[in-house]
Design a protein around this motif. Structure first.
Motif, short mmCIF file in Angstrom:
data_model
loop_
_atom_site.label_atom_id
_atom_site.label_comp_id
_atom_site.label_asym_id
_atom_site.label_seq_id
_atom_site.Cartn_x
_atom_site.Cartn_y
_atom_site.Cartn_z
N UNK A 143 0.82 -1.20 0.00
CA UNK A 143 0.00 0.00 0.00
C UNK A 143 0.87 1.26 0.00
N UNK A 144 1.89 1.24 0.81
CA UNK A 144 2.77 2.41 0.89
C UNK A 144 3.77 2.42 -0.26
N UNK A 145 3.82 1.33 -1.01
CA UNK A 145 4.78 1.16 -2.09
C UNK A 145 6.20 1.38 -1.58
N UNK A 148 11.95 -2.22 2.15
CA UNK A 148 13.27 -2.08 2.75
C UNK A 148 13.67 -3.36 3.43
N UNK A 156 13.89 -0.09 -4.83
CA UNK A 156 12.91 0.62 -5.65
C UNK A 156 12.24 -0.33 -6.63
N UNK A 159 6.12 0.93 -11.05
CA UNK A 159 4.68 0.74 -10.92
C UNK A 159 4.22 -0.65 -11.39
N UNK B 76 -9.03 10.54 3.82
CA UNK B 76 -9.46 9.35 4.54
C UNK B 76 -10.58 9.66 5.52
N UNK B 173 6.00 9.52 4.73
CA UNK B 173 6.47 8.16 4.50
C UNK B 173 5.72 7.44 3.40
N UNK B 174 4.55 7.95 3.04
CA UNK B 174 3.75 7.28 2.01
C UNK B 174 3.76 8.08 0.71
N UNK B 175 3.56 7.39 -0.39
CA UNK B 175 3.44 8.09 -1.66
C UNK B 175 2.12 8.84 -1.70
N UNK B 222 8.26 7.74 -9.79
CA UNK B 222 7.93 7.97 -11.20
C UNK B 222 6.62 7.29 -11.59
N UNK B 224 3.76 7.78 -10.38
CA UNK B 224 2.79 7.64 -9.29
C UNK B 224 2.59 8.96 -8.54
N UNK B 227 6.74 11.66 -2.40
CA UNK B 227 6.58 11.29 -1.00
C UNK B 227 7.65 11.95 -0.15
N UNK B 230 10.75 9.60 5.59
CA UNK B 230 10.67 9.55 7.05
C UNK B 230 12.09 9.19 7.51
#
Lengths: 232, 232
Positions: A143-145, A148, A156, A159, B76, B173-175, B222, B224, B227, B230
């Motif tokens: 979800x966060x794409x 790590x 990386x 898409x 949200x 931290x999120x896209x 790229x 998307x 972001x 964090x």
DNA sequence: CGGTATCTTTACGACATTTTAATGCCGTGC
DNA sequence: GCACGGCATTAAAATGTCGTAAAGATACCG
């Protein structure tokens, strides 16, 4: 290993409904724990620490609302109430006791499934971690794409790589046919382009597998499709 | 259990039901905003930033499910669906589009009240909006709109730069997708103008990043979105 | 009214991603 | 052993997206 398979505790006295729910949930790839009364339900909630509770209000030993209150004393786990009672007092009581949703019988499988997703969505969004996958050293949050490793390295993914991994993860442990992958990742018109899959599976393996030549997670089922292995 | 007056947006075409809801909600000490169709509802959601949406599915101009999807593209905020339709397909559609609950008419005041509390409970438990931000040497207070370094240097950001940074920080931290950034910073009609983002991200990087050519905080995904990383 | 800050628009080279094409490999069946 | 189908591998071409700079338009302020 993957955390995709989440545990659900069913507290329900009717064996027939319990069986139906189990079947339904297992199809959705959940692990299922059952309890036939409030007492055992409470014990199971403590010991199994499920990700979600489905509770019937009409239990033989105690009222379901009490069970909810007791669980809420120490946990915020999502609770969905099932009940034949349509009267408002019951609904309100259960919701105020801490239930997250209330479904009246009879209910459809698709509605239950949708409401489950909503409840789990809430739980995961407040815990920050989305659908977490573990492949080798990599922790992947679809979800966060983000991906790590334990030591902080970042990986990386493009898409298309994310979409492909997502589809595989949705059916984790099961084969996904070429056709299914292509239509879900590249669109309905692309069912013949199997060369895409080869190229992208190679990419993903190169990025994710410790030894890309001997895949341990992204497996080929010759003539059928690909499959994301389920491991510890 | 009254909470500091929160705002609720009602998107409902029947004036009678709208009045009833307003009365009910104001008794509960909510501030109420009304919209009689999907278009105005979307605009109101954007401008008023309500704490919760109540949406009727049967709107005159567009389907309520579409409205939900559009709001979910950038927010949200809890959404409760009201509908006379009891068929499963509608429920599932709305819930999958991102609604948090679905209530079928006719419904009782106490049930609505209880479900509101549940939805708001979720929202507050997952809310974690700190307005202080650290990027490299810079300490940024988004509320006060000020940015300073440890050694006292001041940094000036333009209004648009602050808004952009704010949106990124809300999902740290999120896209955040291009679409979400554009609708939140430049308004709903700007979803295609991705060139704004390129220009302003460059501006922000030039001001905030130690080495703007190799961004460490303002990262590109790229195809998307962008972001805010964090760190420590 | 003029000057300044900000926002919008445009164009193009650099870079990332996707698609296409060519080649080698491996096992199966003939 | 040989031909074949399906897959892996590689690299280059095609496409799409991003970063960058700079000029034009607009709003703001004295």
């Amino acid at each position: 290993m993957t955390v995709a398979s989440r545990a659900i505790l069913i507290v329900e006295d009717e064996p027939q409904l319990r069986r139906m729910l189990r079947t339904l949930l297992e199809l959705e790839n959940f692990r299922v724990v059952e309890a036939e009364n409030a007492e055992r339900g409470l014990a199971a909630a403590r010991s199994h620490k499920p990700d979600l509770l489905i509770v019937d209000l009409g239990l033989p030993d105690r009222d379901g609302t009490e069970l909810i209150q007791e669980v809420r004393a120490w946990s915020r786990v999502p609770i969905i109430v099932l009940s034949a009672r349509t009267d408002e007092a019951n609904k309100v009581g259960a919701l105020e006791a801490g239930a997250d949703d209330y479904i009246t019988k009879p209910f459809g499988a698709r509605e239950l499934r949708a409401r489950l997703q909503v409840a789990l969505r809430h739980a995961t969004s407040s815990a920050a971690a989305g659908s977490a996958l573990r492949i080798g050293d990599w922790h992947i949050d679809l979800k966060a794409r983000s991906a790590r490793a334990g030591d902080g390295r970042e990986l990386h993914l493009t898409p298309t790589e994310y979409r492909l991994l997502e589809v595989l993860a949705q059916h984790i442990g099961l084969v996904v046919t070429h056709r299914a992958l292509l239509t879900q990742v590249w669109g309905p018109g692309s069912a013949q382009q199997t060369q895409y899959l080869r190229v992208y599976m190679k990419q993903l393996r190169g990025k994710l597998e410790p030894d890309p030549a001997r895949p341990r997670w992204l497996l080929t089922d010759t003539g059928v499709g690909y499959r994301l292995a389920l491991r510890d």
